[in-house]
Write a protein that holds these residues in place. Structure first.
Motif, mmCIF file in Angstrom:
data_model
loop_
_atom_site.group_PDB
_atom_site.id
_atom_site.type_symbol
_atom_site.label_atom_id
_atom_site.label_comp_id
_atom_site.label_asym_id
_atom_site.label_seq_id
_atom_site.Cartn_x
_atom_site.Cartn_y
_atom_site.Cartn_z
ATOM 1 N N ASP A 25 7.158 -2.628 6.563
ATOM 2 C CA ASP A 25 8.481 -2.749 5.640
ATOM 3 C C ASP A 25 10.045 -3.482 6.280
ATOM 4 O O ASP A 25 10.750 -3.535 6.495
ATOM 5 C CB ASP A 25 9.662 -1.697 5.365
ATOM 6 C CG ASP A 25 8.174 -0.690 4.210
ATOM 7 O OD1 ASP A 25 7.665 -1.740 3.681
ATOM 8 O OD2 ASP A 25 7.823 0.401 4.150
ATOM 9 N N GLY A 26 8.977 -4.211 7.607
ATOM 10 C CA GLY A 26 9.648 -5.118 8.526
ATOM 11 C C GLY A 26 9.812 -4.624 9.576
ATOM 12 O O GLY A 26 10.402 -5.436 10.078
ATOM 13 N N VAL A 27 9.265 -3.749 9.797
ATOM 14 C CA VAL A 27 9.563 -3.111 10.914
ATOM 15 C C VAL A 27 8.438 -3.310 12.242
ATOM 16 O O VAL A 27 7.196 -2.974 11.736
ATOM 17 C CB VAL A 27 9.794 -1.288 11.471
ATOM 18 C CG1 VAL A 27 10.303 -0.651 12.770
ATOM 19 C CG2 VAL A 27 10.965 -1.400 10.056
ATOM 20 N N LYS A 28 8.262 -3.731 13.610
ATOM 21 C CA LYS A 28 7.022 -4.097 14.076
ATOM 22 C C LYS A 28 6.068 -2.072 14.400
ATOM 23 O O LYS A 28 6.966 -1.208 15.121
ATOM 24 C CB LYS A 28 7.211 -4.737 15.167
ATOM 25 C CG LYS A 28 6.079 -4.969 16.154
ATOM 26 C CD LYS A 28 6.188 -6.743 16.991
ATOM 27 C CE LYS A 28 5.209 -6.396 18.150
ATOM 28 N NZ LYS A 28 5.505 -7.457 18.855
ATOM 29 N N VAL B 13 0.983 -1.602 -0.425
ATOM 30 C CA VAL B 13 -0.126 0.087 0.537
ATOM 31 C C VAL B 13 0.487 1.087 -0.028
ATOM 32 O O VAL B 13 2.181 1.186 0.535
ATOM 33 C CB VAL B 13 -1.036 -0.505 1.411
ATOM 34 C CG1 VAL B 13 -1.888 -1.319 1.512
ATOM 35 C CG2 VAL B 13 -0.646 0.114 2.528
ATOM 36 N N GLY B 14 0.117 1.982 -0.418
ATOM 37 C CA GLY B 14 0.572 3.992 -0.339
ATOM 38 C C GLY B 14 1.110 4.163 1.102
ATOM 39 O O GLY B 14 0.075 3.310 1.843
ATOM 40 N N ALA B 15 1.591 5.339 1.466
ATOM 41 C CA ALA B 15 1.513 5.372 2.976
ATOM 42 C C ALA B 15 0.410 6.134 3.598
ATOM 43 O O ALA B 15 0.224 5.551 4.789
ATOM 44 C CB ALA B 15 2.782 6.373 3.279
ATOM 45 N N VAL C 153 3.701 5.998 10.765
ATOM 46 C CA VAL C 153 4.356 5.623 10.618
ATOM 47 C C VAL C 153 5.210 5.884 8.816
ATOM 48 O O VAL C 153 3.613 6.767 8.294
ATOM 49 C CB VAL C 153 3.599 3.890 9.769
ATOM 50 C CG1 VAL C 153 4.123 3.458 9.469
ATOM 51 C CG2 VAL C 153 3.155 3.582 11.365
ATOM 52 N N CYS C 154 5.993 5.562 8.557
ATOM 53 C CA CYS C 154 6.344 6.273 7.413
ATOM 54 C C CYS C 154 6.842 7.916 7.072
ATOM 55 O O CYS C 154 5.456 8.539 6.826
ATOM 56 C CB CYS C 154 5.756 6.204 6.255
ATOM 57 S SG CYS C 154 5.756 3.813 5.923
#
Length: 65
Positions: free
Chosen positions: A48-51, A22-24, A64-65
């Protein structure tokens, strides 16, 4: 638009792992949808792999992002 991997790992569901790209701007709405459909389940969210730490409504606690 840059795409991000949004991964849900749910101990109570089958299959246990679901991945969407998905987009941010879509991360929070998708997290809210997932939380509403899997309320009460034990699950973790990764971007992206980060909890991602989430609140009781399933939304991210911090940006986030």
């Amino acid at each position: 638009m840059e795409m991000h991997e949004l991964k849900f790992v749910n101990s109570d569901a089958r299959p246990k792992t679901q991945i969407v790209h998905v987009g941010a701007p879509s991360i929070q709405p998708v997290m809210a949808w997932y939380a509403s459909h899997f309320a009460g389940d034990r699950y973790a969210v990764y971007v992206d792999g980060v909890k991602v730490e989430k609140d009781r409504n399933g939304l991210p606690v911090s940006e986030v992002c």
